[in-house]
Write a protein that holds these residues in place. Structure first.
Motif, PDB file in Angstrom:
ATOM      1  N   LEU A 188      15.811 -13.228  -8.764  1.00 34.52           N
ATOM      2  CA  LEU A 188      15.182 -12.053  -9.362  1.00 34.52           C
ATOM      3  C   LEU A 188      15.734 -10.799  -8.700  1.00 34.52           C
ATOM      4  N   HIS A 189      16.383  -9.945  -9.472  1.00 36.53           N
ATOM      5  CA  HIS A 189      16.858  -8.669  -8.959  1.00 36.53           C
ATOM      6  C   HIS A 189      15.686  -7.693  -8.983  1.00 36.53           C
ATOM      7  N   LEU A 190      15.209  -7.297  -7.800  1.00 41.58           N
ATOM      8  CA  LEU A 190      13.993  -6.501  -7.679  1.00 41.58           C
ATOM      9  C   LEU A 190      14.288  -5.215  -6.907  1.00 41.58           C
ATOM     10  N   PRO A 191      14.355  -4.084  -7.593  1.00 42.34           N
ATOM     11  CA  PRO A 191      14.547  -2.820  -6.871  1.00 42.34           C
ATOM     12  C   PRO A 191      13.445  -2.582  -5.850  1.00 42.34           C
ATOM     13  N   VAL A 192      13.731  -1.707  -4.908  1.00 40.35           N
ATOM     14  CA  VAL A 192      12.713  -1.318  -3.932  1.00 40.35           C
ATOM     15  C   VAL A 192      11.652  -0.464  -4.630  1.00 40.35           C
ATOM     16  N   ASP A 193      10.391  -0.801  -4.438  1.00 45.43           N
ATOM     17  CA  ASP A 193       9.311   0.069  -4.892  1.00 45.43           C
ATOM     18  C   ASP A 193       9.090   1.138  -3.824  1.00 45.43           C
ATOM     19  N   ARG A 194       9.100   2.392  -4.237  1.00 46.06           N
ATOM     20  CA  ARG A 194       9.056   3.491  -3.284  1.00 46.06           C
ATOM     21  C   ARG A 194       7.720   4.224  -3.247  1.00 46.06           C
ATOM     22  N   CYS A 195       6.754   3.761  -4.034  1.00 44.27           N
ATOM     23  CA  CYS A 195       5.477   4.472  -4.132  1.00 44.27           C
ATOM     24  C   CYS A 195       4.292   3.688  -3.597  1.00 44.27           C
ATOM     25  N   GLY A 196       4.353   2.365  -3.619  1.00 42.52           N
ATOM     26  CA  GLY A 196       3.202   1.571  -3.220  1.00 42.52           C
ATOM     27  C   GLY A 196       2.170   1.482  -4.325  1.00 42.52           C
ATOM     28  N   VAL A 197       0.947   1.170  -3.958  1.00 44.14           N
ATOM     29  CA  VAL A 197      -0.123   0.960  -4.937  1.00 44.14           C
ATOM     30  C   VAL A 197      -0.345   2.223  -5.763  1.00 44.14           C
ATOM     31  N   SER A 237       5.659   4.255   6.837  1.00 43.79           N
ATOM     32  CA  SER A 237       6.573   3.997   5.723  1.00 43.79           C
ATOM     33  C   SER A 237       7.799   4.885   5.851  1.00 43.79           C
ATOM     34  N   LEU A 238       8.969   4.290   5.640  1.00 44.24           N
ATOM     35  CA  LEU A 238      10.235   5.014   5.699  1.00 44.24           C
ATOM     36  C   LEU A 238      10.945   4.885   4.352  1.00 44.24           C
ATOM     37  N   PRO A 239      11.715   5.880   3.949  1.00 42.30           N
ATOM     38  CA  PRO A 239      12.434   5.774   2.676  1.00 42.30           C
ATOM     39  C   PRO A 239      13.580   4.767   2.771  1.00 42.30           C
ATOM     40  N   ALA A 240      13.611   3.832   1.843  1.00 39.69           N
ATOM     41  CA  ALA A 240      14.698   2.856   1.810  1.00 39.69           C
ATOM     42  C   ALA A 240      15.983   3.527   1.335  1.00 39.69           C
ATOM     43  N   HIS A 241      17.105   3.079   1.872  1.00 43.85           N
ATOM     44  CA  HIS A 241      18.399   3.618   1.457  1.00 43.85           C
ATOM     45  C   HIS A 241      18.633   3.343  -0.028  1.00 43.85           C
ATOM     46  N   ALA A 242      19.263   4.270  -0.696  1.00 47.36           N
ATOM     47  CA  ALA A 242      19.487   4.158  -2.144  1.00 47.36           C
ATOM     48  C   ALA A 242      20.372   2.973  -2.512  1.00 47.36           C
ATOM     49  N   ASP A 243      21.162   2.479  -1.562  1.00 48.17           N
ATOM     50  CA  ASP A 243      22.086   1.379  -1.854  1.00 48.17           C
ATOM     51  C   ASP A 243      21.489   0.006  -1.563  1.00 48.17           C
ATOM     52  N   LEU A 267       0.818  -1.211   0.000  1.00 49.42           N
ATOM     53  CA  LEU A 267       0.000   0.000   0.000  1.00 49.42           C
ATOM     54  C   LEU A 267       0.854   1.264   0.000  1.00 49.42           C
ATOM     55  N   LEU A 268       1.903   1.283   0.844  1.00 50.87           N
ATOM     56  CA  LEU A 268       2.648   2.513   1.092  1.00 50.87           C
ATOM     57  C   LEU A 268       3.961   2.606   0.339  1.00 50.87           C
ATOM     58  N   GLY A 269       4.571   1.453   0.006  1.00 51.75           N
ATOM     59  CA  GLY A 269       5.881   1.447  -0.627  1.00 51.75           C
ATOM     60  C   GLY A 269       7.009   1.650   0.377  1.00 51.75           C
ATOM     61  N   GLY A 270       8.248   1.459  -0.082  1.00 56.59           N
ATOM     62  CA  GLY A 270       9.415   1.654   0.758  1.00 56.59           C
ATOM     63  C   GLY A 270       9.554   0.604   1.830  1.00 56.59           C
ATOM     64  N   VAL A 271      10.215   0.967   2.915  1.00 54.70           N
ATOM     65  CA  VAL A 271      10.352   0.120   4.106  1.00 54.70           C
ATOM     66  C   VAL A 271       9.218   0.464   5.054  1.00 54.70           C
ATOM     67  N   VAL A 272       8.568  -0.540   5.618  1.00 55.45           N
ATOM     68  CA  VAL A 272       7.456  -0.259   6.516  1.00 55.45           C
ATOM     69  C   VAL A 272       7.669  -0.908   7.874  1.00 55.45           C
ATOM     70  N   ILE A 273       7.127  -0.230   8.890  1.00 53.31           N
ATOM     71  CA  ILE A 273       7.033  -0.771  10.244  1.00 53.31           C
ATOM     72  C   ILE A 273       5.555  -0.886  10.555  1.00 53.31           C
ATOM     73  N   ALA A 274       5.104  -2.072  10.938  1.00 51.13           N
ATOM     74  CA  ALA A 274       3.684  -2.317  11.199  1.00 51.13           C
ATOM     75  C   ALA A 274       3.487  -2.693  12.663  1.00 51.13           C
ATOM     76  N   TRP A 275       2.334  -2.283  13.210  1.00 54.88           N
ATOM     77  CA  TRP A 275       2.030  -2.632  14.593  1.00 54.88           C
ATOM     78  C   TRP A 275       0.522  -2.579  14.799  1.00 54.88           C
ATOM     79  N   GLN A 276       0.079  -2.958  15.997  1.00 54.11           N
ATOM     80  CA  GLN A 276      -1.325  -2.900  16.357  1.00 54.11           C
ATOM     81  C   GLN A 276      -1.523  -2.044  17.597  1.00 54.11           C
ATOM     82  N   ASP A 277      -2.551  -1.205  17.573  1.00 52.93           N
ATOM     83  CA  ASP A 277      -3.039  -0.507  18.762  1.00 52.93           C
ATOM     84  C   ASP A 277      -4.364  -1.157  19.129  1.00 52.93           C
ATOM     85  N   GLY A 278      -4.342  -2.068  20.098  1.00 51.60           N
ATOM     86  CA  GLY A 278      -5.539  -2.833  20.396  1.00 51.60           C
ATOM     87  C   GLY A 278      -5.912  -3.666  19.187  1.00 51.60           C
ATOM     88  N   ASP A 279      -7.106  -3.450  18.655  1.00 50.58           N
ATOM     89  CA  ASP A 279      -7.517  -4.202  17.474  1.00 50.58           C
ATOM     90  C   ASP A 279      -7.330  -3.392  16.190  1.00 50.58           C
TER      91      ASP A 279
END
Length: 300
Positions: free
Chosen positions: A281-290, A160-166, A142-154
């Protein structure tokens, strides 16, 4: 409208159900509202898994699309879908999460709600994660890049954080499939406190390595919570992870497996990394999401 959704890799070693990354391998879905009984659908597909998926209202994208409309208080209109699938099914690259995100995104846009509006995006993420059961893969798609996911209750949340260019991800994809519910069944109900503390530190380090200092990735992708427990399900996967790591390449099981995600410096793999039975498969980071390309609102 046309919805394009990236693949994803979850966990990234220590970040079990918490870390993910979007990858430049895409499923595309053309969605059209048509005349017909509410709740019905006509689906055609090509590419990965095309011969095995439903071609009616039972298709996952359609089910999620209709459920999202119901959540928005809208009728479940008849739709026609044309799908082009590039993400391998049941390999640990988030194929189901991509389908779920496609359904949610299409529902919002067809209803005339801007998906990228912050309030809509938060709700869309929650609906997608509730469908999947966890948020790491859907958040990445959905968001692209590197993501941190968590739950607040239910409530499912993600950032989303920008992935390093390297970062230069390589997915080693085997021919065999895996089922998340099966491999989760191999995990113990309890783990040693020392292992939990180890993973907490490595997961924090992974965020820094993925966004700021990729030289720390070999240490940052170490895991003690889930990968070794799943070895009986896919021994060749774990063997490849260990071989890559012994060669100095950061590597981890991708999601529920059996794909291996490697993050080699400059994208260069040692000769010892190549393994029979896996396609690299060499797959670059997608930085935009859906991505959604839409016309006027179709739902009234």
């Amino acid at each position: 409208m046309r919805v394009t959704v990236p693949a994803s890799s979850a966990n990234l070693g220590p970040g079990f159900d918490a870390l993910g990354i979007a990858l430049a391998l895409y499923d595309a879905v053309h969605v059209e509202v048509v005349d017909g009984p509410d709740g019905t659908a006509e689906v055609s597909a090509e590419g990965e898994g095309a011969a095995a998926i439903p071609t009616d209202h039972e298709h996952l994208v359609v089910r999620v699309l209709h459920r999202t409309w119901a959540e928005l208080g809208l009728p479940r209109r008849a739709v026609r879908l044309r799908c082009r699938n590039s993400i391998p099914h049941s390999r640990g690259l988030g194929s189901s999460a991509a389908a779920i995100v496609a359904g949610v995104a299409a529902a919002y846009e067809l209803a005339g709600f801007a998906l990228r509006d912050n309030k809509n995006l938060d709700q869309a993420l929650h609906l997608a994660a509730a469908e999947e059961g966890h948020a790491d893969n859907v958040a990445a798609s959905l968001l692209g890049g590197v993501v941190i996911a968590w739950q607040d209750g239910d409530r499912f949340r993600a950032a989303s954080l920008p992935a390093h260019a390297d970062l230069h991800p390589v997915a080693f994809v085997p021919a065999g499939e895996s089922a998340t519910h099966t491999t989760r069944g191999l995990l113990p109900a309890q783990v040693p406190h020392a292992d939990a503390a180890f993973n907490a530190g490595r997961a924090a380090l992974a965020v820094h390595a993925l966004t700021t200092d990729p030289s720390l990735l070999p240490a940052a992708t170490e895991d003690r919570l889930h990968q070794d427990y799943r070895e009986p399900a896919w021994p060749a996967t774990i063997e490849l992870v260990r071989r890559l790591r012994a060669a100095g390449v950061a590597a981890a099981v991708s999601g529920a497996g059996p794909t291996v995600l490697a993050l080699p410096p400059r994208g260069e793999l040692p000769n010892s990394a190549h393994s029979t039975g896996f396609t690299a498969l060499h797959l670059p980071v997608d930085r935009c999401g859906v991505r959604v390309v839409s016309g006027r609102s179709q739902i009234e």
